[in-house]
Motif scaffolding. Structure first.
Motif, PDB file in Angstrom:
ATOM      1  N   ARG A   1       0.838  -1.122   0.080  1.00 53.83           N
ATOM      2  CA  ARG A   1      -0.079  -0.069  -0.231  1.00 53.83           C
ATOM      3  C   ARG A   1       0.777   1.391  -0.243  1.00 53.83           C
ATOM      4  NH1 ARG A   1      -1.187   3.148   4.083  1.00 53.83           N
ATOM      5  NH2 ARG A   1      -0.475   1.538   5.652  1.00 53.83           N
ATOM      6  N   ARG A   2       1.862   1.144   0.702  1.00 52.19           N
ATOM      7  CA  ARG A   2       2.896   2.331   0.920  1.00 52.19           C
ATOM      8  C   ARG A   2       3.576   2.665  -0.421  1.00 52.19           C
ATOM      9  NH1 ARG A   2       5.452   0.955   6.346  1.00 52.19           N
ATOM     10  NH2 ARG A   2       6.836   3.140   6.159  1.00 52.19           N
ATOM     11  N   ALA A   3       3.771   1.736  -1.017  1.00 53.47           N
ATOM     12  CA  ALA A   3       4.710   1.815  -2.287  1.00 53.47           C
ATOM     13  C   ALA A   3       3.785   2.311  -3.489  1.00 53.47           C
ATOM     14  CB  ALA A   3       5.182   0.288  -2.790  1.00 53.47           C
ATOM     15  N   PHE A   4       2.450   1.734  -3.595  1.00 53.40           N
ATOM     16  CA  PHE A   4       1.428   2.431  -4.247  1.00 53.40           C
ATOM     17  C   PHE A   4       1.220   3.988  -4.002  1.00 53.40           C
ATOM     18  CE2 PHE A   4      -2.950   4.097  -5.062  1.00 53.40           C
ATOM     19  CZ  PHE A   4      -3.042   3.706  -6.438  1.00 53.40           C
ATOM     20  N   ILE A   5       1.178   4.426  -2.892  1.00 48.48           N
ATOM     21  CA  ILE A   5       1.157   5.759  -2.475  1.00 48.48           C
ATOM     22  C   ILE A   5       2.299   6.616  -3.236  1.00 48.48           C
ATOM     23  CG2 ILE A   5       1.316   7.406  -0.600  1.00 48.48           C
ATOM     24  CD1 ILE A   5      -0.471   5.527   1.154  1.00 48.48           C
ATOM     25  N   ASN A   6       3.482   6.199  -2.823  1.00 47.69           N
ATOM     26  CA  ASN A   6       4.757   6.890  -3.190  1.00 47.69           C
ATOM     27  C   ASN A   6       4.711   6.740  -5.091  1.00 47.69           C
ATOM     28  OD1 ASN A   6       5.958   5.767  -0.353  1.00 47.69           O
ATOM     29  ND2 ASN A   6       5.998   7.828  -0.761  1.00 47.69           N
ATOM     30  N   GLY A   7       4.425   5.454  -5.344  1.00 41.86           N
ATOM     31  CA  GLY A   7       4.597   5.311  -6.848  1.00 41.86           C
ATOM     32  C   GLY A   7       3.611   6.385  -7.481  1.00 41.86           C
ATOM     33  N   ALA A   8       2.417   6.504  -7.188  1.00 38.54           N
ATOM     34  CA  ALA A   8       1.387   7.381  -7.600  1.00 38.54           C
ATOM     35  C   ALA A   8       1.828   8.662  -7.608  1.00 38.54           C
ATOM     36  CB  ALA A   8       0.027   7.196  -6.864  1.00 38.54           C
ATOM     37  N   ALA A   9       2.542   9.311  -6.455  1.00 39.33           N
ATOM     38  CA  ALA A   9       2.753  10.722  -6.206  1.00 39.33           C
ATOM     39  C   ALA A   9       3.964  10.760  -7.183  1.00 39.33           C
ATOM     40  CB  ALA A   9       3.247  10.767  -4.823  1.00 39.33           C
ATOM     41  N   SER A  10       4.917   9.967  -7.395  1.00 42.21           N
ATOM     42  CA  SER A  10       5.979  10.220  -8.460  1.00 42.21           C
ATOM     43  C   SER A  10       5.514  10.139  -9.691  1.00 42.21           C
ATOM     44  CB  SER A  10       7.089   8.872  -8.186  1.00 42.21           C
ATOM     45  OG  SER A  10       7.907   9.079  -9.078  1.00 42.21           O
ATOM     46  N   PHE A  11       4.436   9.212 -10.084  1.00 40.27           N
ATOM     47  CA  PHE A  11       4.007   9.273 -11.713  1.00 40.27           C
ATOM     48  C   PHE A  11       3.443  10.653 -11.929  1.00 40.27           C
ATOM     49  CE2 PHE A  11       0.388   8.624 -14.419  1.00 40.27           C
ATOM     50  CZ  PHE A  11       0.996   8.440 -15.451  1.00 40.27           C
ATOM     51  N   LEU A  12       2.628  11.122 -10.904  1.00 41.87           N
ATOM     52  CA  LEU A  12       1.729  12.256 -10.955  1.00 41.87           C
ATOM     53  C   LEU A  12       2.763  13.465 -11.230  1.00 41.87           C
ATOM     54  CD1 LEU A  12      -1.327  11.612  -8.919  1.00 41.87           C
ATOM     55  CD2 LEU A  12      -1.395  11.742 -11.390  1.00 41.87           C
ATOM     56  N   SER A  13       3.492  13.763 -10.291  1.00 44.08           N
ATOM     57  CA  SER A  13       4.576  14.803 -10.277  1.00 44.08           C
ATOM     58  C   SER A  13       5.371  14.654 -11.739  1.00 44.08           C
ATOM     59  CB  SER A  13       5.520  14.564  -9.076  1.00 44.08           C
ATOM     60  OG  SER A  13       4.897  14.625  -7.931  1.00 44.08           O
ATOM     61  N   LEU A  14       5.815  13.435 -11.960  1.00 47.53           N
ATOM     62  CA  LEU A  14       6.442  13.450 -13.450  1.00 47.53           C
ATOM     63  C   LEU A  14       5.688  13.907 -14.384  1.00 47.53           C
ATOM     64  CD1 LEU A  14       9.044  12.529 -15.044  1.00 47.53           C
ATOM     65  CD2 LEU A  14       8.149  10.359 -15.172  1.00 47.53           C
ATOM     66  N   LEU A  15       4.481  13.671 -14.553  1.00 49.90           N
ATOM     67  CA  LEU A  15       3.505  14.046 -15.472  1.00 49.90           C
ATOM     68  C   LEU A  15       3.376  15.565 -15.331  1.00 49.90           C
ATOM     69  CD1 LEU A  15       1.256  13.537 -17.643  1.00 49.90           C
ATOM     70  CD2 LEU A  15      -0.401  13.357 -15.770  1.00 49.90           C
ATOM     71  N   VAL A  16       3.301  16.115 -14.257  1.00 53.97           N
ATOM     72  CA  VAL A  16       3.252  17.814 -14.060  1.00 53.97           C
ATOM     73  C   VAL A  16       4.249  18.296 -14.489  1.00 53.97           C
ATOM     74  CG1 VAL A  16       2.878  19.499 -12.618  1.00 53.97           C
ATOM     75  CG2 VAL A  16       1.556  17.437 -12.243  1.00 53.97           C
ATOM     76  N   ASP A  17       5.782  17.505 -14.330  1.00 52.79           N
ATOM     77  CA  ASP A  17       6.947  17.955 -14.764  1.00 52.79           C
ATOM     78  C   ASP A  17       7.122  18.129 -16.103  1.00 52.79           C
ATOM     79  OD1 ASP A  17       9.055  19.228 -13.490  1.00 52.79           O
ATOM     80  OD2 ASP A  17      10.087  17.397 -12.940  1.00 52.79           O
ATOM     81  N   ILE A  18       6.607  17.055 -16.912  1.00 52.85           N
ATOM     82  CA  ILE A  18       6.659  16.937 -18.332  1.00 52.85           C
ATOM     83  C   ILE A  18       5.891  18.168 -19.132  1.00 52.85           C
ATOM     84  CG2 ILE A  18       6.090  15.685 -20.327  1.00 52.85           C
ATOM     85  CD1 ILE A  18       6.852  13.091 -18.755  1.00 52.85           C
ATOM     86  N   ILE A  19       4.616  18.263 -18.523  1.00 54.30           N
ATOM     87  CA  ILE A  19       3.793  19.368 -18.938  1.00 54.30           C
ATOM     88  C   ILE A  19       4.251  20.747 -18.675  1.00 54.30           C
ATOM     89  CG2 ILE A  19       1.345  20.597 -18.524  1.00 54.30           C
ATOM     90  CD1 ILE A  19       0.345  17.650 -17.555  1.00 54.30           C
ATOM     91  N   PHE A  20       4.886  20.943 -17.754  1.00 56.19           N
ATOM     92  CA  PHE A  20       5.490  22.208 -17.541  1.00 56.19           C
ATOM     93  C   PHE A  20       6.616  22.538 -18.515  1.00 56.19           C
ATOM     94  CE2 PHE A  20       4.132  23.101 -13.032  1.00 56.19           C
ATOM     95  CZ  PHE A  20       4.066  24.771 -13.319  1.00 56.19           C
ATOM     96  N   ALA A  21       7.391  21.506 -18.572  1.00 53.12           N
ATOM     97  CA  ALA A  21       8.548  21.525 -19.673  1.00 53.12           C
ATOM     98  C   ALA A  21       8.023  21.789 -21.053  1.00 53.12           C
ATOM     99  CB  ALA A  21       9.349  20.080 -19.528  1.00 53.12           C
ATOM    100  N   VAL A  22       7.043  21.184 -21.430  1.00 56.53           N
ATOM    101  CA  VAL A  22       6.776  21.171 -22.744  1.00 56.53           C
ATOM    102  C   VAL A  22       5.801  22.563 -23.045  1.00 56.53           C
ATOM    103  CG1 VAL A  22       5.085  20.191 -24.529  1.00 56.53           C
ATOM    104  CG2 VAL A  22       6.431  18.662 -23.165  1.00 56.53           C
ATOM    105  N   ALA A  35      11.339  27.808 -19.605  1.00 60.33           N
ATOM    106  CA  ALA A  35      11.604  26.811 -18.985  1.00 60.33           C
ATOM    107  C   ALA A  35      12.871  25.986 -19.649  1.00 60.33           C
ATOM    108  CB  ALA A  35      10.404  25.775 -19.165  1.00 60.33           C
ATOM    109  N   TRP A  36      13.284  26.528 -20.767  1.00 58.41           N
ATOM    110  CA  TRP A  36      14.384  25.902 -21.353  1.00 58.41           C
ATOM    111  C   TRP A  36      15.649  26.572 -20.403  1.00 58.41           C
ATOM    112  CZ3 TRP A  36      18.689  28.904 -22.755  1.00 58.41           C
ATOM    113  CH2 TRP A  36      18.371  30.508 -22.790  1.00 58.41           C
ATOM    114  N   VAL A  37      15.632  27.590 -20.049  1.00 59.04           N
ATOM    115  CA  VAL A  37      16.845  27.910 -19.026  1.00 59.04           C
ATOM    116  C   VAL A  37      16.937  26.820 -17.938  1.00 59.04           C
ATOM    117  CG1 VAL A  37      17.496  29.612 -17.350  1.00 59.04           C
ATOM    118  CG2 VAL A  37      16.093  30.258 -19.427  1.00 59.04           C
ATOM    119  N   ILE A  38      16.027  26.326 -17.427  1.00 61.19           N
ATOM    120  CA  ILE A  38      16.040  25.303 -16.115  1.00 61.19           C
ATOM    121  C   ILE A  38      16.483  24.016 -16.818  1.00 61.19           C
ATOM    122  CG2 ILE A  38      15.080  24.252 -14.325  1.00 61.19           C
ATOM    123  CD1 ILE A  38      15.347  27.324 -14.097  1.00 61.19           C
ATOM    124  N   ILE A  39      15.906  23.703 -18.158  1.00 61.07           N
ATOM    125  CA  ILE A  39      16.347  22.388 -18.687  1.00 61.07           C
ATOM    126  C   ILE A  39      17.765  22.700 -19.084  1.00 61.07           C
ATOM    127  CG2 ILE A  39      15.743  21.001 -20.678  1.00 61.07           C
ATOM    128  CD1 ILE A  39      12.841  22.198 -20.338  1.00 61.07           C
TER     129      ILE A  39
END
Length: 810
Positions: A474-495, A502-506
């Protein structure tokens, strides 16, 4: 060691006493046994008065007296104060996160944006829920400090951890610049006359926050807690009153076509009212700015009072509930009143909502302006979260040798002051470079923090898979879901924000990761070079001869001091050398030297044809080393001047020569300083003197207030009053520890002090005692004896009370 004289005489049957000298008449002299003096307590460390520098005295005036390590526990914070310090950033985002969503949706779908803002906010809150749950797991697994950097380091290795470290350090820096600039905009919007001073005000605000943090964590908490709680209370009042009026039908929708407002699009059909998935995700990513600062509590677990992990988890939950309520409440009210953002950023969506909710009554206008003031304050003070998180994160990286080691040292007031100073400088550079324009900074924002969320969640998934603790799936699911959603937001920001900056940070982030890894590699190379062959170097035979060379520029007190020191070294040979760069000066030196009959050292004059002084010194020393049997010590007199302008008038030849010749093997370059007192020698020359009784009493009183051991352990005897040759119990602080040898038997000696004096605890036959280190509070019971004329206990019973950093032993 017993303190008695060694009397070996014996008595016979006759009146004569063996071994007793007689007078000429044959009478025995009266025997006088020397009085045995009781050993004295060791003097308290620092009982010799040394004048402090002007800089240090000024620092004491500005920042307060230095805190001792014991007071680190006092600098730890309760949950309310920690909430104020660590959550001001994430709390302040509720003031602008909804506006950032509307800025994307209104130009595309027009009035339908107010229908989409609530579902977008709900999606942001879902991500926030998983991120909060993820960091609760992080704090549980890493109860001392468990930010993304620590989690990634322990689960993916040091190099991968630098991705999280760099991302968060960038985000902390941007948080200061963005928050302070936004707060300054709020102030200048209310007072237009100050608009020309935006940059100066922003720079001043950053300096004020830095100053508060340099005074100590607790001092910063006192300064910044009040505005944070005022903001929370006022936002709560706004939401309660607003929703109540909405339910009563007293709130009305404002027109969306307003002067200075963002362009208004036209709604379409479908689930997203004509908005493309790209636009919807871009609005979602903009709303994700509400999460910036969430990781601050997990990074700052060590500033909480005990039990630290439990208090940090409770504070994180409280913070998340408050932020979620404020963010969703503002989005609901924006949906109701149709608050349209302005192109200039002023008035803000929050102020438009407040104007509608509070109305035009005197009380309403008071509440409106009060909200504006506390919003300005919270936006500026949001930077304080970074002033806590950045230094802690930099200290972790420095301890791992990925940043300069200076970042890991606590300063005058037990804060990581070097990290605070560097953050201040970087933020000021950003503010000045962008002229304090939030629009130029916001596009760089949030990528770093979501990268940190991603790394923390992914690291915890691996942690659960490896350790498989209770409910690990259960705990791995919570952390995994948080990681996936955060990565998704990161990709959206970058694109979606790549072309907006944003290219400066990249580009910059990978470069900094490479730089950190390269710095670590340099540290590793240096450590390997210094540590390899230590045993062999220690066992190498000592050189047969020792020659001391004194470099003589002119005959003065500095040279005389160097010659005196050369004689104190008792070498096989002393050679005084003058390199001739000026023939007339050399002749004058020769005449002066020859007149000093007391100087029984020959002075050599060596020609330097090409005036390369350092090269000539190097060649001369190398010639002395040519027999491979000589150890050389080169003494270089250096005249130290008290005033800055005096130093400018003189070169640093001694230092440059020392740098060159010290590269030769078996050459020891020693700078022999001589302080030139100047005109007022009685004031500027450093003098050592014992403290008078008044100063000693003051120091004892101050020390007594800091001595927690006396309060913790009743029945102890002050060290300064210990009776000799009796069993006593003492309590104090371990000031120093050394391994020594008594009669060829290894032993460890620890110096323990209380406000009245010091005593030596000697552990015979032991080279180490687990836990015996400077800073520990300790009690000891044993027979009071003496070593070297001072109080000592041999092999006492002992018990530790606290660890050096002030934490109770667990």
């Amino acid at each position: 060691m017993n303190g008695y004289p060694d009397n070996k005489g014996s008595s016979g049957a006759s009146g004569d006493k063996a071994g007793v000298p007689k007078t000429p008449r044959g009478d025995a002299r009266e025997i006088r046994i020397p009085e045995v003096k009781s050993p004295q307590a060791l003097p308290i460390t620092g009982s010799i008065f040394l004048p402090e520098t002007l800089f240090y005295r000024l620092k004491n005036k500005m920042l307060g007296k230095p805190l001792v390590t014991d007071q680190l526990s006092e600098e730890r914070l309760s949950k309310p104060v920690a909430l104020a310090i660590l959550s001001s950033d994430v709390m302040s985002s509720s003031a602008y996160a909804t506006e950032q969503i509307l800025n994307i949706l209104i130009p595309v779908v027009g009035i339908a944006a107010f229908s989409l803002v609530v579902p977008v906010s709900i999606l942001v809150l879902v991500v926030f829920l998983f991120v909060t749950a993820s960091y609760l797991e992080v704090i549980k697994a890493y109860p001392r400090a468990g930010g993304a950097y620590v989690v990634a380091r322990d689960n993916f290795g040091l190099k991968i951890a630098q991705i999280a470290g760099v991302s968060l350090l960038i985000d902390y820096t941007l948080t200061v610049a963005v928050s302070v600039s936004a707060g300054t905009d709020a102030l200048t919007s209310a007072v237009p006359a100050l608009q020309h001073y935006n940059v100066a005000l922003s720079v001043l605000f950053v300096l004020m926050i830095a100053f508060g943090n340099l005074r100590g964590i607790r001092e910063a908490g006192k300064t910044f807690a009040f505005p944070t709680f005022l903001f929370i209370i006022n936002m709560g009042l706004l939401i309660v009153v607003g929703l109540a009026r909405a339910l009563l039908g007293q709130l009305h929708q404002a027109p969306i076509h307003v002067p200075g407002g963002v362009p208004v699009g036209h709604p379409g059909s479908g689930l997203l009212y004509g908005a493309s998935l790209f636009i919807f995700l871009k609005a979602f990513a903009n709303g994700g700015t509400a999460l910036t600062g969430t990781e601050a509590i997990s990074n700052g677990v060590s500033i909480f009072k005990n039990p630290q992990a439990r208090n940090a988890r409770i504070t994180l939950v409280i913070m998340s509930v408050i932020l979620g309520t404020m963010f969703f409440g503002v989005s609901l009210l924006a949906h109701v009143v149709h608050a349209v953002p302005r192109l200039s950023g002023s008035p803000t969506v929050l102020s438009l909502i407040a104007s509608q909710v509070y109305g035009q009554s005197p009380i309403g206008r008071f509440l409106f302006y009060f909200l504006q003031i506390v919003t300005y304050a919270i936006l500026v003070l949001a930077a304080n979260t970074s002033f806590t998180g950045f230094p802690f994160l930099a200290s972790f990286a420095a301890e791992d040798s990925f940043l300069p080691r200076q970042f890991s040292r606590r300063g005058h007031r037990l804060t990581f002051s070097n990290g605070i100073i560097v953050l201040t400088i970087l933020a000021e550079i950003l503010i000045i470079a962008t002229r304090s324009r939030v629009s130029d900074l916001i596009s760089l924002y949030a990528i770093g923090v979501f990268t940190g969320f991603t790394m923390a969640g992914a690291g915890m998934v691996k942690h659960h898979l490896v350790h498989k603790e209770d409910h690990w799936k259960r705990r791995a699911f919570i952390n995994g879901a948080a990681s996936f959603l955060s990565l998704l937001v990161d990709i959206i920001f970058a694109v979606t924000k790549f072309t907006s900056g944003a290219w400066v940070i990249i580009v910059v982030a990978p470069a900094l990761v490479f730089l950190f890894i390269r710095l670590n590699k340099q540290y590793v190379i240096e450590e390997e070079e210094l540590e390899s062959g230590v045993a062999q170097a220690w066992e190498m035979p000592v050189m047969r001869r020792h020659v001391v060379i004194v470099m003589v520029d002119r005959l003065d007190l500095a040279t005389a001091r160097a010659l005196e020191y050369a004689r104190a070294l008792v070498p096989d040979e002393i050679r005084a050398v003058h390199f001739v760069l000026d023939t007339r000066k050399a002749r004058q030196l020769e005449r002066e030297w020859s007149r000093l009959a007391a100087v029984k050292i020959d002075l050599e004059f060596i020609e330097v044809v090409d005036r390369r002084l350092r090269r000539a010194a190097l060649e001369f020393v190398a010639e002395v080393l040519a027999d491979n049997e000589t150890e050389v010590t080169v003494l270089l007199p250096r005249r130290a001047y008290p005033r800055v302008w005096s130093r400018v008038l003189h070169d640093q030849t001694a230092d440059s020569i020392a740098d060159v010749i010290s590269q030769l093997p078996h050459v020891n370059a020693t700078i022999v300083p001589f302080h030139v007192a100047g005109v007022s020698s009685s004031k500027s020359k450093l003098r050592v003197q014992f403290k008078n009784e008044e100063r000693e009493q003051k120091r004892a009183e101050e020390a007594a207030t800091d001595d927690v051991s006396r309060e913790l352990v009743p029945g102890t005897t002050p060290i300064g009053s210990l009776p000799w040759r009796t069993t006593s119990k003492i309590a104090g602080r371990v000031k120093s520890v050394r391994v020594q040898s008594l009669d060829s038997v290894p032993s460890l000696a620890a110096r323990v002090e209380d406000p009245t004096g010091g005593i030596l605890l000697v552990f015979a036959g032991r080279r180490s005692v687990p836990g015996m280190e400077p800073g520990r509070l300790i009690t000891a019971v044993g027979v009071v004896g003496e070593v070297g004329g001072h109080l000592a206990m041999m092999n006492p019973d002992y018990e530790f009370l606290a660890s050096p950093d002030g934490l109770e032993d667990e």
